[in-house]
Design a protein around this motif. Structure first.
Motif, PDB file in Angstrom:
ATOM      1  N   SER A  30      24.065 -40.885  37.231  1.00  0.00           N
ATOM      2  CA  SER A  30      24.329 -39.268  36.797  1.00  0.00           C
ATOM      3  C   SER A  30      22.751 -39.117  36.943  1.00  0.00           C
ATOM      4  N   GLY A  31      21.374 -40.518  37.122  1.00  0.00           N
ATOM      5  CA  GLY A  31      19.479 -40.257  36.734  1.00  0.00           C
ATOM      6  C   GLY A  31      19.217 -40.111  35.149  1.00  0.00           C
ATOM      7  N   GLN A  32      20.310 -40.625  34.096  1.00  0.00           N
ATOM      8  CA  GLN A  32      20.472 -41.046  32.970  1.00  0.00           C
ATOM      9  C   GLN A  32      20.039 -42.450  32.780  1.00  0.00           C
ATOM     10  N   ALA A  33      19.006 -42.974  32.295  1.00  0.00           N
ATOM     11  CA  ALA A  33      18.219 -43.841  31.885  1.00  0.00           C
ATOM     12  C   ALA A  33      18.800 -44.559  31.101  1.00  0.00           C
ATOM     13  N   GLU A  34      19.280 -45.517  32.044  1.00  0.00           N
ATOM     14  CA  GLU A  34      19.984 -46.653  30.610  1.00  0.00           C
ATOM     15  C   GLU A  34      19.141 -47.251  29.549  1.00  0.00           C
ATOM     16  N   GLN A  35      18.199 -47.244  29.712  1.00  0.00           N
ATOM     17  CA  GLN A  35      16.939 -47.937  28.702  1.00  0.00           C
ATOM     18  C   GLN A  35      16.073 -46.204  28.774  1.00  0.00           C
ATOM     19  N   VAL A  36      15.560 -46.147  27.457  1.00  0.00           N
ATOM     20  CA  VAL A  36      14.498 -46.121  27.087  1.00  0.00           C
ATOM     21  C   VAL A  36      13.401 -46.186  26.713  1.00  0.00           C
ATOM     22  N   VAL A  37      12.603 -45.808  27.052  1.00  0.00           N
ATOM     23  CA  VAL A  37      11.116 -46.852  26.573  1.00  0.00           C
ATOM     24  C   VAL A  37       9.872 -45.758  26.301  1.00  0.00           C
ATOM     25  N   ILE A  38       9.049 -46.156  25.353  1.00  0.00           N
ATOM     26  CA  ILE A  38       8.568 -45.340  24.308  1.00  0.00           C
ATOM     27  C   ILE A  38       6.678 -46.606  24.291  1.00  0.00           C
ATOM     28  N   ASN A  39       5.761 -45.669  24.758  1.00  0.00           N
ATOM     29  CA  ASN A  39       4.702 -46.428  25.183  1.00  0.00           C
ATOM     30  C   ASN A  39       3.501 -45.275  24.421  1.00  0.00           C
ATOM     31  N   GLY A  40       2.129 -45.823  23.743  1.00  0.00           N
ATOM     32  CA  GLY A  40       1.193 -44.814  23.823  1.00  0.00           C
ATOM     33  C   GLY A  40       0.101 -46.739  22.540  1.00  0.00           C
ATOM     34  N   VAL A  41      -0.729 -45.891  22.296  1.00  0.00           N
ATOM     35  CA  VAL A  41      -1.988 -46.236  21.464  1.00  0.00           C
ATOM     36  C   VAL A  41      -1.692 -46.643  20.315  1.00  0.00           C
ATOM     37  N   THR A  42      -1.933 -47.296  19.356  1.00  0.00           N
ATOM     38  CA  THR A  42      -2.369 -47.614  17.598  1.00  0.00           C
ATOM     39  C   THR A  42      -2.980 -49.017  17.484  1.00  0.00           C
ATOM     40  N   MET A  43      -3.695 -48.528  16.263  1.00  0.00           N
ATOM     41  CA  MET A  43      -4.552 -49.907  16.152  1.00  0.00           C
ATOM     42  C   MET A  43      -5.314 -50.471  17.057  1.00  0.00           C
ATOM     43  N   GLY A  44      -5.782 -49.937  17.919  1.00  0.00           N
ATOM     44  CA  GLY A  44      -6.850 -50.547  18.030  1.00  0.00           C
ATOM     45  C   GLY A  44      -6.169 -51.230  19.692  1.00  0.00           C
ATOM     46  N   THR A  45      -4.853 -50.621  19.921  1.00  0.00           N
ATOM     47  CA  THR A  45      -4.486 -51.511  21.106  1.00  0.00           C
ATOM     48  C   THR A  45      -3.310 -50.884  21.373  1.00  0.00           C
ATOM     49  N   THR A  46      -2.343 -50.890  22.146  1.00  0.00           N
ATOM     50  CA  THR A  46      -0.813 -50.197  23.293  1.00  0.00           C
ATOM     51  C   THR A  46       0.670 -50.903  21.911  1.00  0.00           C
ATOM     52  N   TYR A  47       1.154 -49.751  22.357  1.00  0.00           N
ATOM     53  CA  TYR A  47       2.293 -50.487  22.076  1.00  0.00           C
ATOM     54  C   TYR A  47       3.769 -50.077  22.788  1.00  0.00           C
ATOM     55  N   GLU A  48       4.683 -50.135  22.567  1.00  0.00           N
ATOM     56  CA  GLU A  48       5.971 -50.323  23.655  1.00  0.00           C
ATOM     57  C   GLU A  48       6.792 -50.754  23.135  1.00  0.00           C
ATOM     58  N   VAL A  49       7.932 -49.869  23.285  1.00  0.00           N
ATOM     59  CA  VAL A  49       9.088 -49.227  22.019  1.00  0.00           C
ATOM     60  C   VAL A  49      10.355 -49.677  23.354  1.00  0.00           C
ATOM     61  N   LYS A  50      11.104 -50.468  23.791  1.00  0.00           N
ATOM     62  CA  LYS A  50      12.289 -50.493  24.834  1.00  0.00           C
ATOM     63  C   LYS A  50      13.303 -50.707  24.182  1.00  0.00           C
ATOM     64  N   ILE A  51      14.414 -49.487  24.267  1.00  0.00           N
ATOM     65  CA  ILE A  51      15.962 -49.225  23.721  1.00  0.00           C
ATOM     66  C   ILE A  51      16.491 -48.918  25.140  1.00  0.00           C
ATOM     67  N   ALA A  52      18.056 -49.879  24.372  1.00  0.00           N
ATOM     68  CA  ALA A  52      19.068 -49.979  25.315  1.00  0.00           C
ATOM     69  C   ALA A  52      20.541 -48.967  24.472  1.00  0.00           C
ATOM     70  N   PRO A  53      20.288 -47.635  24.215  1.00  0.00           N
ATOM     71  CA  PRO A  53      20.971 -46.740  23.586  1.00  0.00           C
ATOM     72  C   PRO A  53      22.535 -46.988  23.300  1.00  0.00           C
TER      73      PRO A  53
END
Length: 347
Positions: A30-53
């Motif tokens: 269906s094209g719907q992601a089975e894993q959601v990925v969020i990333n960005g910058v914080t505290m002078g470094t990077t962050y990433e969040v991975k979710i299996a809904p």
């Protein structure tokens, strides 16, 4: 099925951690992601969040809510803004009670717990000594500081010079100490994001900020989250040991990428707050598994200062899950506490 590779980015610099995870981003027909990925910058470094809904409903504004939570903590704990709560505390009058936020109070309590546990090897007031040795924000001269200068700066170090009043949500500096909470605040940020996800009913996630991790549940297709401890070498993402943490927090502190040499001697960026001098042992990295990332983050830093024999003894005495890599000749030897054994992967 389309398969996209995604990986955790480790942080670098004086407080570098050496954990990484390699996972799959899966998309069904269906094209719907089975894993959601969020990333960005914080505290002078990077962050990433991975979710299996799974069956959890992912809010449309989840990404902005995660970023907002991290931005709020960054603005509270940064040493780069004179308006931050931490810098206001650092500039406050000595012997004056200063009201602090619940987040600041919790981070200071974690810091004090690890300070006591490690006999002062973890100390977030060590900043003046780090700067003196050229590993702080000021340009490094790669010069050995005079003994008298080290002695004077050492008098400004010691978390025991901070009185925390948990009943009144206030703290008092009894001397002109300067706090830098970076070795615990990033871990606290990981915990904050994890708690935000859980408040939304999300039970399967991996949260990473600057290489420090917290994991729960499974990734897509019910596969366990697996992470790797990086080998102490100049090659990025060289796997030393695979792990299956389960529902846990993981943090690593390393000491093999930031140093200077003078007259044939190597001076580490890891400064022992008890002596005022760089550590001289051969411990290359420490990985800690714990219930919270804030505690694991701080403890990994403290054990890194202690050296492998003292660190292992402390871990065994207190049933702490610790994995150590020690430089020996041209390679490294691994040591682990009994409590760490259940996290090791044979793959």
């Amino acid at each position: 099925m389309t398969v996209l590779f995604s990986s955790i980015t480790t942080k670098t610099g004086p407080a570098a951690s050496f954990l990484f995870a390699c996972t799959l981003l899966l998309a069904g027909c269906s094209g719907q992601a089975e894993q959601v990925v969020i990333n960005g910058v914080t505290m002078g470094t990077t962050y990433e969040v991975k979710i299996a809904p799974g069956k959890a409903k992912i809010p449309n504004d989840l990404s902005s809510r995660v970023q907002q939570a991290l931005d709020q903590l960054d603005s509270r704990f940064t040493t780069y803004s004179p308006g931050s709560e931490l810098e206001q505390l650092n500039r406050g009058e000595v012997m004056q009670d200063i009201s602090v936020s619940a987040e600041m109070l919790e981070v200071l309590q974690v810091a004090d717990r690890v300070y006591q546990l490690t006999g002062g090897a973890f100390d977030p007031t060590v900043g003046p000594l780090v700067n003196l040795w050229g590993f702080g924000p000021d340009p490094s001269s790669s010069e050995i500081p005079p003994k008298e200068t080290i002695r004077r700066q050492l008098a400004r170090v010691g978390l025991d010079k901070l009185v925390v009043n948990t009943d009144g949500n206030s703290v008092r500096r009894t001397a002109d100490i300067q706090l830098d909470l970076s070795a615990v605040a990033k871990g606290f940020a990981v915990d904050a994001v994890a708690e935000l996800l859980e408040s939304m009913g999300i039970a399967n996630y991996l949260v990473e900020v600057g290489g420090e991790l917290r994991l729960r549940g499974t990734k897509a297709e019910q596969q366990p989250w697996r992470i790797a401890i990086e080998s102490p070498s100049l090659e990025r993402h060289a796997v030393q040991q695979a792990m299956n943490p389960g529902d846990a927090a993981v943090a690593t502190s390393g000491d093999y990428r930031n140093y200077f040499e003078k007259d044939g001697k190597r001076y580490s960026h890891t400064i022992d707050p008890r002596t005022g001098y760089p550590v001289s042992h051969h411990l290359a990295s420490v990985t800690v598994v714990a219930d919270t990332t804030a505690f694991a983050d701080a403890l990994a830093t403290g054990l890194m200062v202690m050296g492998h024999e003292a660190a292992l003894a402390l871990a065994e005495k207190n049933d702490l899950a610790v994995y150590l890599l020690v430089k020996e000749n041209d390679g490294c030897k691994a040591y682990s506490s009994p409590a760490f054994g259940r996290y090791l992967s044979g793959e």
